[in-house]
Write an enzyme that holds these catalytic residues in place. Structure first.
Site, PDB file in Angstrom:
ATOM      1  N   TYR A 253      -4.437   4.448   9.270  1.00  0.00           N
ATOM      2  CA  TYR A 253      -4.141   5.034  10.580  1.00  0.00           C
ATOM      3  C   TYR A 253      -5.430   5.403  11.309  1.00  0.00           C
ATOM      4  O   TYR A 253      -5.569   5.219  12.522  1.00  0.00           O
ATOM      5  CB  TYR A 253      -3.260   6.267  10.377  1.00  0.00           C
ATOM      6  CG  TYR A 253      -2.607   6.829  11.614  1.00  0.00           C
ATOM      7  CD1 TYR A 253      -2.721   6.222  12.863  1.00  0.00           C
ATOM      8  CD2 TYR A 253      -1.841   7.987  11.536  1.00  0.00           C
ATOM      9  CE1 TYR A 253      -2.115   6.739  13.985  1.00  0.00           C
ATOM     10  CE2 TYR A 253      -1.227   8.526  12.648  1.00  0.00           C
ATOM     11  CZ  TYR A 253      -1.370   7.908  13.868  1.00  0.00           C
ATOM     12  OH  TYR A 253      -0.767   8.439  14.975  1.00  0.00           O
TER      13      TYR A 253
ATOM     14  N   TYR B 202      -8.362   3.994  11.307  1.00  0.00           N
ATOM     15  CA  TYR B 202      -9.003   2.832  11.924  1.00  0.00           C
ATOM     16  C   TYR B 202      -8.220   2.371  13.151  1.00  0.00           C
ATOM     17  O   TYR B 202      -8.804   1.986  14.164  1.00  0.00           O
ATOM     18  CB  TYR B 202      -9.119   1.716  10.889  1.00  0.00           C
ATOM     19  CG  TYR B 202     -10.045   0.582  11.274  1.00  0.00           C
ATOM     20  CD1 TYR B 202     -11.207   0.808  11.989  1.00  0.00           C
ATOM     21  CD2 TYR B 202      -9.750  -0.726  10.893  1.00  0.00           C
ATOM     22  CE1 TYR B 202     -12.053  -0.235  12.327  1.00  0.00           C
ATOM     23  CE2 TYR B 202     -10.592  -1.768  11.228  1.00  0.00           C
ATOM     24  CZ  TYR B 202     -11.740  -1.522  11.942  1.00  0.00           C
ATOM     25  OH  TYR B 202     -12.581  -2.560  12.283  1.00  0.00           O
ATOM     26  N   SER B 203      -6.896   2.431  13.068  1.00  0.00           N
ATOM     27  CA  SER B 203      -6.066   2.061  14.220  1.00  0.00           C
ATOM     28  C   SER B 203      -6.298   3.007  15.396  1.00  0.00           C
ATOM     29  O   SER B 203      -6.144   2.607  16.552  1.00  0.00           O
ATOM     30  CB  SER B 203      -4.585   2.075  13.827  1.00  0.00           C
ATOM     31  OG  SER B 203      -4.316   1.102  12.841  1.00  0.00           O
TER      32      SER B 203
ATOM     33  N   ALA C 134      -5.429   9.213  20.944  1.00  0.00           N
ATOM     34  CA  ALA C 134      -5.238   9.162  22.402  1.00  0.00           C
ATOM     35  C   ALA C 134      -5.684  10.457  23.079  1.00  0.00           C
ATOM     36  O   ALA C 134      -4.882  11.135  23.713  1.00  0.00           O
ATOM     37  CB  ALA C 134      -3.772   8.859  22.731  1.00  0.00           C
TER      38      ALA C 134
ATOM     39  N   GLU D 200      -4.538  10.299   4.685  1.00  0.00           N
ATOM     40  CA  GLU D 200      -4.893  11.181   5.780  1.00  0.00           C
ATOM     41  C   GLU D 200      -3.841  12.253   5.998  1.00  0.00           C
ATOM     42  O   GLU D 200      -2.680  12.112   5.597  1.00  0.00           O
ATOM     43  CB  GLU D 200      -5.069  10.398   7.095  1.00  0.00           C
ATOM     44  CG  GLU D 200      -3.794   9.964   7.791  1.00  0.00           C
ATOM     45  CD  GLU D 200      -3.171   8.706   7.244  1.00  0.00           C
ATOM     46  OE1 GLU D 200      -1.928   8.673   7.110  1.00  0.00           O
ATOM     47  OE2 GLU D 200      -3.914   7.750   6.952  1.00  0.00           O
TER      48      GLU D 200
ATOM     49  N   ASP E  34       0.816  -1.208   0.000  1.00  0.00           N
ATOM     50  CA  ASP E  34       0.000   0.000   0.000  1.00  0.00           C
ATOM     51  C   ASP E  34       0.854   1.265   0.000  1.00  0.00           C
ATOM     52  O   ASP E  34       0.493   2.266  -0.631  1.00  0.00           O
ATOM     53  CB  ASP E  34      -0.928   0.008   1.213  1.00  0.00           C
ATOM     54  CG  ASP E  34      -2.157  -0.867   1.000  1.00  0.00           C
ATOM     55  OD1 ASP E  34      -2.352  -1.368  -0.126  1.00  0.00           O
ATOM     56  OD2 ASP E  34      -2.915  -1.052   1.961  1.00  0.00           O
TER      57      ASP E  34
ATOM     58  N   ALA F 215     -10.921   6.459   1.417  1.00  0.00           N
ATOM     59  CA  ALA F 215      -9.915   5.494   0.974  1.00  0.00           C
ATOM     60  C   ALA F 215      -8.892   5.211   2.062  1.00  0.00           C
ATOM     61  O   ALA F 215      -8.358   4.101   2.156  1.00  0.00           O
ATOM     62  CB  ALA F 215      -9.212   5.999  -0.284  1.00  0.00           C
TER      63      ALA F 215
END
Length: 253
Positions: free
Chosen positions: A156, A158-159, A178, A114, A43, A151
């Site tokens: 990142y 989702y993590s 966080a 992102e 990716d 896309a």
């Protein structure tokens, strides 16, 4: 009939080996004459390829020869012209980032996945968030925040516990990384056309960097992010395995 294909590969050994095989079998057209680009890698290399071919309006078909392949198709040296002919096309727009640094310099970059703001030192970042000229959050204390495209929403974003966005949803995800205050804030969904401005509060004591698809700018004080509707990237996926299907499937694993 075999289209004029331009093959490009990452430096990983499996990708270089695949490049040799495919170029020998199908030829390797110059980029200026190509009708389609085939990217061999993961990716990360796909993102590099999309940035490198920006403005050429060429479809890009990826084959996974790396460690991550959400944007890639499975690798096979056989039947490539048939796969390309049957492929589904997805058009995506990147984000445009304009970052102002503490020394007054300005930097522009594009991000397909992102734009993220991340603390640079041991102190938590303090951010103020504006959407379309209106202050929406006076102070977000956090390790950082990011704005993700559909896309890029499985990367990142989702993590960081952000939502997966359907490819045609016309929204962006604003996700805290966080968060400390507001502690339970989980982010927001924004219209695709929204202009987001993030101010860095107390940047001398709490330095922050901005990152657009791994292109970083340090010591930022203000970052403006907006979808670049004037730029489009064309991705090709095997029939039945398009990006919309992949995003949907990812939510049930």
């Amino acid at each position: 009939m075999t289209p004029r294909i331009h093959f490009t590969a990452s430096q990983a050994a499996p990708a270089r080996a695949a490049l040799a095989v495919l170029a020998h079998r199908y030829g390797n057209a110059e980029l200026s004459r190509a009708q389609v680009v085939v990217a061999l890698g993961g990716d990360g290399f796909m993102l590099q390829t999309l940035h490198a071919t920006q403005g050429r309006d060429l479809p890009v078909y990826g084959m996974n020869r790396g460690t991550v392949g959400f944007l890639m198709n499975s690798y096979s040296a056989d039947d490539l012209p048939e796969r390309l002919d049957a492929a589904e096309e997805t058009v995506i727009n990147p984000l445009r980032m304009r970052a102002t640094c503490a020394d007054g310099t300005c930097h522009a970059a594009l991000a397909i996945n992102e734009v993220s703001l991340l603390r640079e030192g041991p102190q938590a970042a303090k951010l103020r968030i504006h959407v379309d000229g209106r202050m929406r959050m006076e102070e977000l204390v956090c390790d950082g925040a990011l704005i993700a495209t559909p896309a890029g929403s499985t990367a990142y974003n989702y993590s960081a516990h952000g939502p997966i966005l359907p490819i045609g949803s016309e929204v962006l995800a604003l996700t805290a990384i966080a968060p400390f205050r507001p502690r339970r804030w989980r982010g927001a969904l924004l219209p695709k056309a929204a202009e987001v401005v993030v101010e860095v509060l107390n940047p001398e004591r709490r330095p922050v960097m901005a990152d657009a698809d791994s292109r970083s700018v340090r010591h930022v004080t203000r970052v403006q992010i907006q979808s670049a509707s004037d730029i489009r990237h064309r991705l090709l996926f095997d029939s039945g395995h398009g990006l919309e299907e992949r995003l949907l499937r990812e939510q049930f694993v």
